[in-house]
Design a protein around this motif. Structure first.
Motif, mmCIF file in Angstrom:
data_model
loop_
_atom_site.group_PDB
_atom_site.id
_atom_site.type_symbol
_atom_site.label_atom_id
_atom_site.label_comp_id
_atom_site.label_asym_id
_atom_site.label_seq_id
_atom_site.Cartn_x
_atom_site.Cartn_y
_atom_site.Cartn_z
ATOM 1 N N ALA A 184 25.257 28.759 15.708
ATOM 2 C CA ALA A 184 25.575 30.347 14.909
ATOM 3 C C ALA A 184 26.254 29.152 13.382
ATOM 4 C CB ALA A 184 26.415 30.702 15.433
ATOM 5 N N ALA A 202 29.559 29.895 11.256
ATOM 6 C CA ALA A 202 31.435 30.392 11.439
ATOM 7 C C ALA A 202 31.687 29.497 10.588
ATOM 8 C CB ALA A 202 31.040 30.721 13.064
ATOM 9 N N ALA A 260 31.334 30.076 20.034
ATOM 10 C CA ALA A 260 31.732 31.337 20.382
ATOM 11 C C ALA A 260 30.804 32.406 21.125
ATOM 12 C CB ALA A 260 31.784 32.067 18.696
ATOM 13 N N ILE A 279 28.383 35.942 21.369
ATOM 14 C CA ILE A 279 27.611 36.271 19.927
ATOM 15 C C ILE A 279 27.365 37.627 21.159
ATOM 16 C CG2 ILE A 279 25.019 35.436 20.649
ATOM 17 C CD1 ILE A 279 24.631 35.819 17.883
ATOM 18 N N LEU A 324 29.029 37.411 15.317
ATOM 19 C CA LEU A 324 29.990 36.853 16.903
ATOM 20 C C LEU A 324 31.290 37.796 16.279
ATOM 21 C CD1 LEU A 324 29.775 33.006 14.955
ATOM 22 C CD2 LEU A 324 28.917 33.873 16.982
ATOM 23 N N GLU A 355 27.057 39.905 25.247
ATOM 24 C CA GLU A 355 28.095 38.108 25.551
ATOM 25 C C GLU A 355 27.041 37.593 26.312
ATOM 26 O OE1 GLU A 355 32.166 37.359 25.815
ATOM 27 O OE2 GLU A 355 31.279 39.468 24.586
ATOM 28 N N THR A 389 28.519 26.251 17.585
ATOM 29 C CA THR A 389 29.316 27.189 16.110
ATOM 30 C C THR A 389 29.363 25.913 14.931
ATOM 31 O OG1 THR A 389 31.257 27.079 16.104
ATOM 32 C CG2 THR A 389 29.592 29.048 16.738
#
Length: 447
Positions: A284, A286, A294, A296, A320, A344, A349
């Protein structure tokens, strides 16, 4: 199954008549083969399909995990005992098919079986693919000398048409006292697997994370981008409206795709027509403040739109971020009470500044496409000092804010002009109308 070809044969067997009560776990010693197997899930092409990491079938799993330590593996290497007693919880395994690419590999397989000690008795039949008749006999003779009796005979795998597999029934299994195999069994805890982490903090389930190789770098540590290529970056694609559809007939384009959902990453990677010009990374993107990992979240309703028992799962809107308290999802009361059931799991990231510095060597980025579900502006801003190296950028924006911290479309346009000196090339913010879908693609260009 362990090893395996590009198309996992036992997974295909799951769809044969009478096999409805059979489950398959396939272990792959290379990232490429694991991803190819994962991408074959029957629902992988369904738009926004909800598929778990490493699921290759409704009753099948493909794991990037080697149990026979061939070199050089680009996935974690685990003891067979860990798989049988840990991942499979000591359940009996009716058949285990092992693919060997060369006759010289059988001694390593034998070492693996002996190191498992009594746990190897969980295997009803052991079937080998890739060995000559002479090598099979040598394998069985060597096993018997070291305390492992292998009796030649057909198994359910062979009876199902697996003629290429030579099968053995596991007989006497206890290694002699004082043997190296017995010593290895005593000193190796089931969870002591380098490259694996176990996440026990998540209330929605216990997750296993593995470190695998996902890209080849040049001698400087950068991605191998041709010097005269245009660089396109795609952040968040799921399995539709992918930038690869525009880039496939552009040999002058190098495409870098970020897709954190493991199943969709595997699928996109399997579609790459020119792997040397399309790199797909399971990260990801971010801001740096979100940390190295993190959670998702993907939509997972059990009483969709208030209709009891009506399920709805959709991964295309994974984010996120949590939904904003003021956002009325799908225009029905009570939606917020189901957010706690959203799927989740943790994903790695990175910031685009890290990408520009460490993967691209601060090259110009000709086109940046962002679909990060509420984080589009923050993803762009994560470029830091490299924002001026982007020529064009596309974002998916909303007037009706959906996620916590999301910036409304009009404010993004204003910030892009004031802070980053980007104008609007195409698209415009839509007026707020709760009865309409206000999502819009806006393309910016560097002034």
């Amino acid at each position: 199954a362990a090893g395996g070809a590009e198309i996992p044969p036992l997974r295909q067997w799951l769809d044969s008549p009478g096999m409805e009560d059979v489950a398959n776990v396939a272990l792959y010693s290379s990232t490429k083969r694991w991803a190819s197997s994962h991408a074959l899930h029957p629902r992988m092409r369904d738009m926004g399909s909800m598929i778990g990491p490493s699921e290759s079938h409704g009753r099948g799993w493909a794991l990037p995990l080697a149990v026979v330590d061939m070199s050089p593996p680009d996935v974690p290497v685990a003891a067979l005992q860990f798989v049988l007693e840990g991942l499979l919880a000591g359940r009996p395994v009716e058949g285990c098919e092992v693919h060997l690419s060369a006759a010289r590999e059988w001694p390593k397989l034998l070492d693996t079986l002996l190191a498992a000690g009594p746990s190897v008795s969980r295997l009803g039949h052991l079937c080998l693919v890739g060995l000559s008749e002479g090598a099979l006999q040598e394998f069985a003779d060597s096993a018997l000398v070291q305390g492992l009796e292998l009796v030649r005979g057909d198994s359910a795998l062979a009876l199902a048409g697996r003629q290429a597999a030579a099968c053995f029934r596991i007989g006497h299994t206890a290694p002699p006292d004082g043997s190296e195999a017995a010593a290895a069994l005593r000193v190796l805890p089931p969870t002591a697997v380098p490259g694996l982490l176990f996440d026990k903090a998540n209330a929605l389930g216990l997750h296993m994370q593995g470190a695998v190789s996902v890209a080849n770098l040049d001698e400087r540590g950068y991605l191998k981008v041709p010097p005269d290529a245009e660089v396109w970056i795609e952040v968040g694609s799921n399995n539709w409206e992918m930038l690869r559809d525009e880039a496939w007939n552009r040999p002058d384009v190098f495409l870098l795709t970020f897709e954190p959902l493991v199943d969709k990453w595997a699928y996109i990677q399997s579609l790459a027509r020119r792997p040397e010009s399309h790199v797909v990374l399971p990260f990801a993107v971010a801001p740096g403040g979100m940390g190295s990992f993190a959670p998702i979240r993907s939509q997972n309703y059990s009483d969709f739109r208030g209709e009891r028992g009506r399920s709805f799962q959709e991964s295309g809107a994974s984010s996120l971020l949590h939904y904003s308290e003021d956002f009325v999802d799908h225009h029905w009361q009570g939606a917020a009470t189901q957010y706690m059931f959203f799927r989740e799991y943790l994903v790695p990231t990175v910031s685009l500044e890290w990408v520009a510095n460490n993967l691209l060597g601060a090259r110009e980025i000709d086109f940046l496409k962002i679909d990060a579900q509420g984080m589009d502006f923050f993803v762009f801003a994560s470029l830091g000092r490299h924002a001026c190296r982007v020529r064009r950028v596309q974002m998916e924006l909303h007037t009706n804010v959906r996620h916590q911290g999301e910036i409304p479309c009009a404010e993004v346009v204003e910030r892009m002009a004031r802070t980053h000196k980007f104008g609007v090339e195409r698209g415009r913010c839509r007026p707020l109308d709760l009865a309409l879908h206000d999502e819009v693609d806006v393309v910016f260009y560097r002034l």
